[in-house]
Design a protein around this motif. Structure first.
Motif, PDB file in Angstrom:
ATOM      1  N   LEU A 125      47.666  43.164  30.355  1.00 20.17           N
ATOM      2  CA  LEU A 125      47.786  44.551  31.032  1.00 20.17           C
ATOM      3  C   LEU A 125      45.889  44.491  31.230  1.00 20.17           C
ATOM      4  CD1 LEU A 125      47.330  47.707  30.094  1.00 20.17           C
ATOM      5  CD2 LEU A 125      46.136  47.266  28.014  1.00 20.17           C
ATOM      6  N   GLY A 126      44.954  43.518  30.753  1.00 23.41           N
ATOM      7  CA  GLY A 126      44.376  42.874  31.805  1.00 23.41           C
ATOM      8  C   GLY A 126      43.871  42.780  33.234  1.00 23.41           C
ATOM      9  N   THR A 127      45.229  41.938  33.174  1.00 19.88           N
ATOM     10  CA  THR A 127      45.060  41.154  34.423  1.00 19.88           C
ATOM     11  C   THR A 127      46.044  42.393  35.618  1.00 19.88           C
ATOM     12  OG1 THR A 127      47.242  40.356  34.405  1.00 19.88           O
ATOM     13  CG2 THR A 127      46.013  38.770  34.036  1.00 19.88           C
ATOM     14  N   TYR A 129      45.190  45.838  35.739  1.00 23.32           N
ATOM     15  CA  TYR A 129      43.770  46.371  36.237  1.00 23.32           C
ATOM     16  C   TYR A 129      42.810  45.600  37.281  1.00 23.32           C
ATOM     17  CZ  TYR A 129      43.743  50.210  32.886  1.00 23.32           C
ATOM     18  OH  TYR A 129      43.829  50.926  32.039  1.00 23.32           O
ATOM     19  N   ILE A 130      42.920  44.201  36.531  1.00 17.03           N
ATOM     20  CA  ILE A 130      42.218  43.575  38.237  1.00 17.03           C
ATOM     21  C   ILE A 130      43.355  43.013  39.038  1.00 17.03           C
ATOM     22  CG2 ILE A 130      41.436  40.858  38.170  1.00 17.03           C
ATOM     23  CD1 ILE A 130      40.652  40.857  35.170  1.00 17.03           C
ATOM     24  N   ARG A 132      44.709  44.984  40.739  1.00 14.72           N
ATOM     25  CA  ARG A 132      44.874  47.046  40.678  1.00 14.72           C
ATOM     26  C   ARG A 132      43.846  47.098  41.828  1.00 14.72           C
ATOM     27  NH1 ARG A 132      48.845  49.107  43.337  1.00 14.72           N
ATOM     28  NH2 ARG A 132      50.046  48.502  41.594  1.00 14.72           N
ATOM     29  N   GLY A 133      42.633  46.752  41.024  1.00 15.61           N
ATOM     30  CA  GLY A 133      41.478  46.824  41.399  1.00 15.61           C
ATOM     31  C   GLY A 133      41.241  45.804  42.281  1.00 15.61           C
ATOM     32  N   LEU A 134      41.675  44.538  42.909  1.00 10.47           N
ATOM     33  CA  LEU A 134      41.421  43.319  43.368  1.00 10.47           C
ATOM     34  C   LEU A 134      42.057  44.310  45.809  1.00 10.47           C
ATOM     35  CD1 LEU A 134      41.255  40.236  41.899  1.00 10.47           C
ATOM     36  CD2 LEU A 134      38.849  41.421  43.321  1.00 10.47           C
ATOM     37  N   ASN A 136      43.420  47.438  46.043  1.00  9.51           N
ATOM     38  CA  ASN A 136      42.811  48.384  46.010  1.00  9.51           C
ATOM     39  C   ASN A 136      41.416  48.150  46.940  1.00  9.51           C
ATOM     40  OD1 ASN A 136      44.861  49.495  44.789  1.00  9.51           O
ATOM     41  ND2 ASN A 136      43.296  50.974  42.955  1.00  9.51           N
ATOM     42  N   GLU A 137      40.582  47.453  46.521  1.00 12.44           N
ATOM     43  CA  GLU A 137      39.542  47.151  47.437  1.00 12.44           C
ATOM     44  C   GLU A 137      40.288  46.621  48.691  1.00 12.44           C
ATOM     45  OE1 GLU A 137      36.295  47.967  46.770  1.00 12.44           O
ATOM     46  OE2 GLU A 137      35.448  47.273  47.418  1.00 12.44           O
TER      47      GLU A 137
END
Lengths: 325, 323
Positions: A125-127, A129-130, A132-134, A136-137
């Motif tokens: 779940l943590g990865t 998010y990470i 997905r965030g990277l 999107n960036e």
């Protein structure tokens, strides 16, 4: 005779396969279009992405783990492949990039779950998010358009091999290979042992940490490479690519008889489960039921599948999050 | 031993919250203003309300991934009933009832049929979301009564707090007292630590779990009403992905995914921390993507840090023994 009947009923993939046959017959009767080549191609093309990921996810679920990060990984990989290609890099370079991403995510997941012994649900779940965030960036508001998709990938998304979409062939071949490995090789059999009884597996001398690590690594690698499948399927990729795919993948596995409680299930089942969910989606359209009901039906089917499984198996005890402790 | 350490974790999260606020205040002068605090509370209200119930559920060793879909189904029910001519008050009651029923269905499948909650609630996640579309189609309901939707954007008269702070504060107080000072709370921990042992010591495990699922459904319903008022709209595709935010907040707040460990205070501090971080990032024009990365990293830290401490302590202890 009795034992043969029993044996047939013991085949875990049987109920879901029968369900698939029934769905196909009903839909085909209601709408003969469904039985045509194009109907077949619609289903197989539509299922390619989820089927590919479901094969990889099976490796993890039979160990009583879960990998939720696949949706982010496949989306990011699809974007990276398209982006690298648009900058003029070759096909293999692009694929290498996707694979490298998948291996990185797989290594992080695998290390934390296998060697630090952290719960896979939380770690992935943590990865999710990470990554997905990277993603999107990196992607920002950009969209990979058709002309940026590498030639071979574009070709595979649009063409068929004697009527079978190439993308489905990819998923199918992967299923055959992984299916063979999981049945025949000892290290893959170990995954079932780990999922059925972790303590016994450890005492039995199975290098649990290494096996768990490698399984997560393999799942990551497949998700990374499958970015090409996602890209080929839609000929486009943007910051929301692959969003929420992880739940469809887990649903396909569970419907296909890969128990969330670990220790049972095959990749064949997972792929049949994926096809069933896809076929039902198509069937609703063919039967004239509004598309709005599609999600509700998929959810009901998932619950029905695990209820039936629970009813048929006396082995599995009730449950915590992932099933019997 | 374990208990001692969780005590430390929720304090750690509280310190983290204070740090976030202080650092946020230094980074942006707007951060510590009354308007912004009001905004942050409003921003986290739905997630916080659901997290209260999810805390119980995860402590009891279960999980519910369908909460965002229940939230949305409640909202859709309110919109559907209102569009079809019932009064808004009745529509809200109907929505809450639907939330409760959704929770009961989850609980029934888990406790009576005996299915793993992870798989069940992935199924109901899709089912409830699908029902939202079945109810509303693709048309959101936007014409809600004005005297209700002001609650969504105005503050309580004479204060800087948004209206949603009222249900949040009341529910948080109740949830805190019940979890840490009553029998039901102790039962919840007991079930999470060892369901077998809990059963044999006379705790009605199945009934408790059923109740916890129902309560989670109802809380998601309350969050659904708050959500509807905040956006002055009932749409079928609201709050997608909230379930992961809720779970991330609960786990970051020090609740162990394996059950049996956690405090409500830690979870609330975690929810507020995440809200504060989000606000800071927005104020300094950082992209929203950074929040995803931060949430993920905090989630990983919340499992890695305890593990690291455990390893460190066991090494130190064993060194002491061999001496």
């Amino acid at each position: 005779m009795k034992t043969l009947v029993k044996k047939v009923f013991r085949v875990r993939e049987l109920p879901v396969f029968l369900a698939l046959v029934i769905v196909v017959i009903i839909t085909g009767t209601a709408n003969p279009e469904f039985f045509t080549l194009s109907g077949f191609q619609d289903v197989t093309l539509g299922v390619a992405v989820v089927a590919t990921l479901a094969v990889a996810q099976t490796l993890v679920i039979v160990m009583k783990h879960i990998d939720l990060s696949v949706g982010s990984t496949i989306g990011f990989s699809a974007y990276l492949i398209g982006d690298a290609s648009s900058q003029g890099h070759g096909f293999w370079y692009c694929m290498g990039l996707g694979l490298a991403l998948g291996l990185t995510v797989g290594t992080v997941n695998g290390f934390m779950v296998a060697y630090l012994r952290l719960p896979s649900l939380v770690v992935t779940l943590g990865t999710l998010y990470i990554v997905r965030g990277l993603f999107n960036e990196v992607a920002g508001g950009n969209t990979i358009t058709e002309d940026m998709v590498p030639g071979p990938i574009n070709f595979m998304g649009l063409n068929t091999f004697f009527g079978i979409p190439y993308l489905f062939l990819v998923a199918f071949l992967l299923m055959l290979v992984v299916g063979f490995v999981m049945r025949r090789t000892r290290s893959a059999r170990d995954l079932y042992a780990i999922g059925s009884n972790l303590l016994a597996a450890e005492l039995g001398g199975i290098p649990v940490a290494r096996r768990v690590f490698l399984a997560f690594l393999a799942t990551g690698a497949v998700s990374g490479l499958a970015g090409a499948v996602l890209l080929a399927r839609f000929n486009t990729a943007a910051a929301n690519s692959g969003n929420g795919l992880e739940l469809s993948v887990v649903a396909a596995c569970v419907v296909g008889g890969v128990a969330i409680a670990g220790g049972v299930g095959t990749v064949y089942g997972a792929v049949i489960g994926a096809i069933l969910l896809q076929a039902i989606t198509m069937a609703l359209g063919a039967l004239g039921i509004p598309q709005f009901w599609q999600l509700a039906v998929n959810g009901t089917l998932l619950i029905a599948a695990i209820s039936l499984d629970r009813y048929l198996s006396t082995r599995v005890k009730p449950t915590s999050i992932m099933g019997a402790k | 031993m374990k208990k001692k350490y969780t005590f430390g974790w929720d304090q750690g999260v509280s310190v983290f919250l204070v740090l976030t606020v202080v650092v946020g205040g230094f980074i942006s002068e707007y951060f510590a203003t009354i308007d912004n605090i009001s905004f942050v509370i409003q921003d986290v209200a739905e997630i916080a309300i659901i997290a209260l119930a999810m805390t119980y559920l995860i402590i009891a060793g279960e999980i519910d991934l369908s909460v965002a879909s229940i939230l949305s189904l409640t909202s859709a029910t309110v919109g559907f009933l209102f569009r079809n001519g019932t009064s808004f008050e009745v529509a809200i009651v109907g929505g809450l009832l639907v939330g409760l029923l959704c929770g009961l269905l989850n609980g029934y499948l888990v406790t009576v049929i005996g299915l793993p909650s992870l798989a069940v609630t992935i199924g109901t996640l899709a089912l409830f979301r699908g029902l939202c579309y079945a109810l509303l189609g693709n048309e959101p309901v936007n014409e809600l009564p004005e005297n209700w939707i002001v609650l969504g954007y105005e503050n309580i008269p004479g204060t800087f707090l948004p209206w949603s702070a009222i249900p949040l504060a009341i529910l948080a107080a109740i949830a805190w007292i019940v979890l840490h000072y009553t029998r039901i709370g102790r039962w919840t921990f007991a079930i999470g630590i060892n369901p077998e042992a809990a059963k044999f010591s006379g705790i009605p495990v199945a009934r408790m779990k059923l109740g916890l699922f129902a309560m989670t459904g109802l809380m998601s319903g309350v969050a659904g009403v708050v959500y509807t008022l905040r956006f002055a709209s009932a749409s079928p595709d609201g709050a997608v992905g909230y379930e992961l935010s809720v779970i991330a907040a609960v786990l970051f707040g020090g609740v162990a995914i394996a059950g049996g460990i956690g405090t409500l205070w830690g979870v609330l501090a975690a929810v507020l921390s995440l809200g504060a971080i989000r606000s800071v990032l927005q104020l300094i024009d950082f992209s929203a993507n950074a929040l995803l990365v931060v949430s993920g990293a905090l989630l990983l830290i919340s499992v890695v840090a305890p593990k690291a401490i455990e390893i460190y302590q066991s090494r130190r202890n064993s060194a002491f023994v061999t001496k």
